[in-house]
Design a protein around this motif. Structure first.
Motif, mmCIF file in Angstrom:
data_model
loop_
_atom_site.group_PDB
_atom_site.id
_atom_site.type_symbol
_atom_site.label_atom_id
_atom_site.label_comp_id
_atom_site.label_asym_id
_atom_site.label_seq_id
_atom_site.Cartn_x
_atom_site.Cartn_y
_atom_site.Cartn_z
ATOM 1 N N SER A 50 0.837 -1.203 0.000
ATOM 2 C CA SER A 50 0.000 0.000 0.000
ATOM 3 C C SER A 50 0.867 1.247 0.000
ATOM 4 N N GLN A 120 -4.696 6.521 -2.391
ATOM 5 C CA GLN A 120 -5.305 6.130 -3.667
ATOM 6 C C GLN A 120 -4.911 7.124 -4.762
ATOM 7 N N THR A 121 -3.638 7.278 -4.958
ATOM 8 C CA THR A 121 -3.126 8.233 -5.932
ATOM 9 C C THR A 121 -2.863 7.544 -7.269
ATOM 10 N N ARG A 128 2.337 3.267 -7.463
ATOM 11 C CA ARG A 128 1.974 4.658 -7.172
ATOM 12 C C ARG A 128 3.199 5.505 -6.819
ATOM 13 N N SER A 147 -6.053 11.496 -2.405
ATOM 14 C CA SER A 147 -7.245 10.673 -2.198
ATOM 15 C C SER A 147 -6.954 9.510 -1.245
ATOM 16 N N GLN A 149 -9.310 6.524 1.485
ATOM 17 C CA GLN A 149 -10.612 5.957 1.809
ATOM 18 C C GLN A 149 -11.037 6.393 3.207
#
Length: 282
Positions: A50, A120-121, A128, A147, A149
């Motif tokens: 992540s 969340q790029t 990422r 971005s 969640q």
């Protein structure tokens, strides 16, 4: 969403890196301190790949627009939520409107911020990790929005913190194996390489760390060959260059040593003036 109020000195989004594209000249990139990234993600139950925020030398100031969970690892940049000190290596609850801030590190050089579910790029070539010329931006800037969640209704008191030995910030021995051109060095050059203590020059970044003290060098340049993060090159002037995560994929300087993964993490937490030496893996 996270709003960037202050971007810090050099802050980027990183994951474990971009693999399978080196034949096209694309660097691996990824977190400079991989172990710190993995610890931050593990605390949140994230996948180890992540994406996280990597902050170098001076931390960022961030405003959250949603509830979430975070964790902080790496260098001690004295994190605060709404100006109240919080602990690293611990699950932390964030509410909408909270401001998370960091300062300069007490030890180490790079700090990692992980959020539940990861940042969340932009995804480019299965990663990422930001890299200039490949992703739309290579560092975060004031006013950017990242971005994430939203997560709520989780009791962080049910989760334990991690105790981490921060002595590795002060460790000076870098464990290495012989590089392809090591045996081309004279016996005296080999002994000097493995016995000298070197200091990190001001020429250090995500691409490479140059060491200050020169090593006598009579080797000729090699035909361009593959290099990796952790490859130690010897330049014609006798300077040693340790390639880091954003390094090129090929090079023409003799490759005299190769750092192991743990030592590459260790070196990434050092800055100008810090010292290091090389020791062969047992």
């Amino acid at each position: 969403m996270i709003k960037i109020l202050k971007h810090g000195f050099y802050s980027t989004i990183q994951d474990l890196g971009r693999f399978g594209f080196q034949e096209f000249g694309v660097p691996y990139s990824g977190a400079m301190d991989v172990q710190a990234l993995k610890l931050a993600n593990a605390l949140l139950g994230n996948d180890e790949n992540s994406a996280v925020l990597e902050m170098t030398m001076v931390g960022a100031k961030l405003e959250f627009t949603c509830e979430t969970l975070i964790s902080v690892s790496g260098a001690s940049m004295q994190p605060k939520i709404n100006n109240k000190k919080v602990s690293a290596y611990k699950l932390l609850k964030i509410n909408a409107g909270d401001v998370l801030s960091f300062s300069s590190p007490k030890n180490g050089f790079r700090t990692y911020l992980a959020v539940k579910g990861g940042f969340q790029t932009e995804l480019v070539m299965n990663s990422r990790s930001m890299y200039q010329g490949l992703t739309s931006c290579h560092v975060i800037q004031n006013g950017d929005e990242l971005s994430i969640q939203s997560y709520s209704d989780i009791d962080v008191n049910h989760y334990a913190a991690l105790k981490v030995n921060h002595n590795y910030f002060e460790e000076t021995e870098l464990r290495v194996t012989k590089g392809p051109e090591f045996d081309f060095l004279s016996e005296e050059q080999q002994q000097n390489l493995m016995s000298f203590q070197f200091s990190i020059s001001s020429n250090n970044n995500r691409m490479a760390y140059q060491l200050e003290e020169p090593l006598e060098n009579s080797l000729e340049a090699i035909i361009t060959a593959q290099v990796l993060p952790g490859t130690v090159q010897l330049t014609p002037s006798g300077k040693l260059i340790v390639l880091m995560r954003d390094c090129q994929t090929t090079g023409g300087y003799p490759r005299v040593l190769q750092l192991n993964a743990t030592s590459l993490d260790l070196l990434s937490q050092k800055h100008t003036g810090k010292v290091c030496s090389f020791k062969f893996l047992d």
